[in-house]
Design a protein around this motif. Structure first.
Motif, PDB file in Angstrom:
ATOM      1  N   LYS A 107       1.600  -1.365  -0.038  1.00 46.70           N
ATOM      2  CA  LYS A 107      -0.389  -0.036   0.059  1.00 46.70           C
ATOM      3  C   LYS A 107       0.612   1.324   0.679  1.00 46.70           C
ATOM      4  O   LYS A 107       0.429   2.422  -0.799  1.00 46.70           O
ATOM      5  N   ASN A 108       1.906   1.076   0.791  1.00 44.99           N
ATOM      6  CA  ASN A 108       2.985   2.511   0.972  1.00 44.99           C
ATOM      7  C   ASN A 108       4.042   2.116   0.768  1.00 44.99           C
ATOM      8  O   ASN A 108       4.743   1.224   1.918  1.00 44.99           O
ATOM      9  N   ASN A 109       5.379   2.020   0.187  1.00 46.07           N
ATOM     10  CA  ASN A 109       6.830   0.837   0.451  1.00 46.07           C
ATOM     11  C   ASN A 109       7.396   1.879   1.475  1.00 46.07           C
ATOM     12  O   ASN A 109       8.839   1.389   2.075  1.00 46.07           O
ATOM     13  N   PHE A 110       6.948   2.759   1.653  1.00 50.80           N
ATOM     14  CA  PHE A 110       8.310   3.845   3.031  1.00 50.80           C
ATOM     15  C   PHE A 110       8.932   4.416   2.901  1.00 50.80           C
ATOM     16  O   PHE A 110       9.833   3.924   3.698  1.00 50.80           O
ATOM     17  N   GLY A 111       9.244   4.188   1.026  1.00 49.84           N
ATOM     18  CA  GLY A 111      11.178   4.292   0.707  1.00 49.84           C
ATOM     19  C   GLY A 111      11.738   3.119   0.705  1.00 49.84           C
ATOM     20  O   GLY A 111      13.199   3.337   0.685  1.00 49.84           O
ATOM     21  N   LEU A 112      11.462   2.043   0.911  1.00 44.27           N
ATOM     22  CA  LEU A 112      11.961   0.753   1.394  1.00 44.27           C
ATOM     23  C   LEU A 112      11.700  -0.092   0.863  1.00 44.27           C
ATOM     24  O   LEU A 112      10.718  -0.214  -0.525  1.00 44.27           O
ATOM     25  N   ASP A 113      12.994  -0.636   0.249  1.00 43.98           N
ATOM     26  CA  ASP A 113      13.160  -2.133  -1.047  1.00 43.98           C
ATOM     27  C   ASP A 113      13.082  -3.403   0.013  1.00 43.98           C
ATOM     28  O   ASP A 113      13.680  -4.042   0.718  1.00 43.98           O
ATOM     29  N   PHE A 114      11.759  -3.909   0.189  1.00 50.52           N
ATOM     30  CA  PHE A 114      11.689  -5.307   0.705  1.00 50.52           C
ATOM     31  C   PHE A 114      11.420  -7.205  -0.127  1.00 50.52           C
ATOM     32  O   PHE A 114      11.096  -6.422  -1.178  1.00 50.52           O
ATOM     33  N   VAL A 115      12.636  -7.463   0.152  1.00 45.57           N
ATOM     34  CA  VAL A 115      12.222  -8.988  -0.262  1.00 45.57           C
ATOM     35  C   VAL A 115      11.334 -10.060   0.582  1.00 45.57           C
ATOM     36  O   VAL A 115      11.468 -10.004   2.100  1.00 45.57           O
ATOM     37  N   PHE A 116      10.544 -10.389   0.102  1.00 45.26           N
ATOM     38  CA  PHE A 116       9.344 -11.943   1.510  1.00 45.26           C
ATOM     39  C   PHE A 116      10.033 -12.924   1.048  1.00 45.26           C
ATOM     40  O   PHE A 116       9.599 -12.787  -0.567  1.00 45.26           O
ATOM     41  N   ALA A 117      10.160 -13.966   1.855  1.00 46.93           N
ATOM     42  CA  ALA A 117      10.564 -15.066   1.502  1.00 46.93           C
ATOM     43  C   ALA A 117       9.009 -16.149   2.983  1.00 46.93           C
ATOM     44  O   ALA A 117      10.072 -15.754   4.291  1.00 46.93           O
ATOM     45  N   ASN A 118       8.523 -16.797   2.186  1.00 48.39           N
ATOM     46  CA  ASN A 118       8.042 -17.652   3.550  1.00 48.39           C
ATOM     47  C   ASN A 118       9.298 -18.892   3.362  1.00 48.39           C
ATOM     48  O   ASN A 118      10.038 -18.848   2.516  1.00 48.39           O
ATOM     49  N   LYS A 119       8.715 -19.950   4.166  1.00 47.12           N
ATOM     50  CA  LYS A 119       9.571 -21.334   4.161  1.00 47.12           C
ATOM     51  C   LYS A 119       9.895 -21.999   3.444  1.00 47.12           C
ATOM     52  O   LYS A 119      10.837 -22.060   3.094  1.00 47.12           O
ATOM     53  N   ALA A 120       8.970 -22.463   1.970  1.00 47.90           N
ATOM     54  CA  ALA A 120       9.394 -22.911   0.331  1.00 47.90           C
ATOM     55  C   ALA A 120      10.532 -21.985   0.508  1.00 47.90           C
ATOM     56  O   ALA A 120      11.362 -22.660  -0.520  1.00 47.90           O
ATOM     57  N   LYS A 121      11.020 -20.384   0.237  1.00 50.18           N
ATOM     58  CA  LYS A 121      11.956 -19.485  -0.345  1.00 50.18           C
ATOM     59  C   LYS A 121      13.080 -19.751   0.791  1.00 50.18           C
ATOM     60  O   LYS A 121      13.939 -19.871   0.209  1.00 50.18           O
ATOM     61  N   LEU A 122      12.948 -20.374   2.298  1.00 49.23           N
ATOM     62  CA  LEU A 122      13.613 -19.959   2.517  1.00 49.23           C
ATOM     63  C   LEU A 122      13.731 -20.341   3.735  1.00 49.23           C
ATOM     64  O   LEU A 122      12.321 -19.499   4.713  1.00 49.23           O
ATOM     65  N   ASP A 123      14.117 -21.787   4.495  1.00 52.53           N
ATOM     66  CA  ASP A 123      14.219 -22.256   5.256  1.00 52.53           C
ATOM     67  C   ASP A 123      15.540 -21.630   6.764  1.00 52.53           C
ATOM     68  O   ASP A 123      17.035 -22.202   6.171  1.00 52.53           O
ATOM     69  N   ILE A 124      15.327 -21.264   7.933  1.00 49.65           N
ATOM     70  CA  ILE A 124      16.783 -20.499   8.471  1.00 49.65           C
ATOM     71  C   ILE A 124      16.826 -21.432   9.577  1.00 49.65           C
ATOM     72  O   ILE A 124      17.753 -21.480   9.741  1.00 49.65           O
TER      73      ILE A 124
END
Length: 267
Positions: free
Chosen positions: A24-41
């Motif tokens: 809705k409003n990127n707040f002047g930031l660049d986000f990358v969203f990773a769920n568990k399928a993409k990234l398992d900590i």
């Protein structure tokens, strides 16, 4: 240049709320969203290759094992994510000079204190979930200097995930009477409010690193919260709520896990 922010556990209720607000409003930031399928900590190789591909400034760790009952029966699953996974993430953040914002819990306390818990109070978790989260916190403290451990209380989303708020609304469709405990006290916290707080930490380049308490400011029992949910959704005339003191669960739970919010310079 925009700050680059990774969100782990992006498929959960908090991760999805952060993503919705960001879109809705990127707040002047660049986000990358990773769920568990993409990234398992809990997978070190997965983490290393992911961090190699991006030059992150921040990592918001929403990845967590949060099933309190199941954690008591199969604690290895909880420790794999909440402890070992957080240790892995701490090490990779330190190596890449990434500021970690880690979401923790009121369940690191035993619930015996009558007043609200401050960040300086002694931790003493009474179930496997709380213990696994506390050990995760300790790994962060031992590894990183630039971090925020944000403890929150009774987190819920009105739109995403499985939580008490949505469960009450679901039950209201088919049941005329609900039995809700008054045995526990906490501060139900909307994921929207926590997300906005996290955004401000990053936007304002806050450097008051350490442990922070953030929750909504109303102290309630589960019964009080259920009552509020029904009123908010114009369902209070449809459902009869019954108070009970005893609430049988496999896992022990803190009777009072009210948190005192930290006064840090976030407007």
């Amino acid at each position: 240049m925009k700050k680059k922010v990774l969100v782990t556990g992006a498929g959960g209720q908090l991760g999805k709320t952060i993503e919705e607000l960001y879109l809705k409003n990127n707040f002047g930031l660049d986000f990358v969203f990773a769920n568990k399928a993409k990234l398992d900590i809990s997978n070190k190789d997965n983490l290393h290759s992911y961090f190699k591909d991006f030059n992150f400034d921040y990592c918001i760790n929403c990845a967590a094992y949060t099933n309190v009952e199941q954690a008591e029966k199969t604690p290895k699953l909880a420790y794999k994510i909440n402890t070992e996974g957080v240790e892995n993430l701490s090490i990779i953040c330190e190596k890449n000079n990434v500021i970690l914002i880690h979401i923790s819990t009121d369940y690191v306390f035993d619930g015996e204190k009558e007043a609200a818990y401050t960040v300086n109070d002694k931790t003493n978790p009474i179930n496997a979930y709380g213990k696994s989260k506390l050990e995760g916190e300790n790994h962060i403290k031992n590894t990183l200097t630039k971090y925020f451990i944000v403890r929150t209380s009774w987190l819920y989303s009105k739109k995403y995930g499985k939580n008490f708020y949505k469960t009450i609304l679901e039950k209201a469709k088919t049941e005329k009477q609900l039995t809700i405990t008054t045995e526990q006290k906490g501060c139900p916290t909307d994921t929207v409010n926590l997300s906005k707080f996290i955004f401000k930490l990053i936007q304002e380049d806050n450097q008051a690193y350490g442990v922070i308490h953030f929750c909504d400011d109303k102290v309630m029992t589960w019964y009080d919260f259920a009552e509020q949910i029904l009123i908010e959704n114009n369902l209070s005339n449809n459902i009869y709520l019954v108070k009970v003191n005893n609430y049988r669960t496999f896992a022990r739970r803190p009777k009072s896990s009210v948190l005192k919010n930290s006064h840090i310079n976030v407007n």
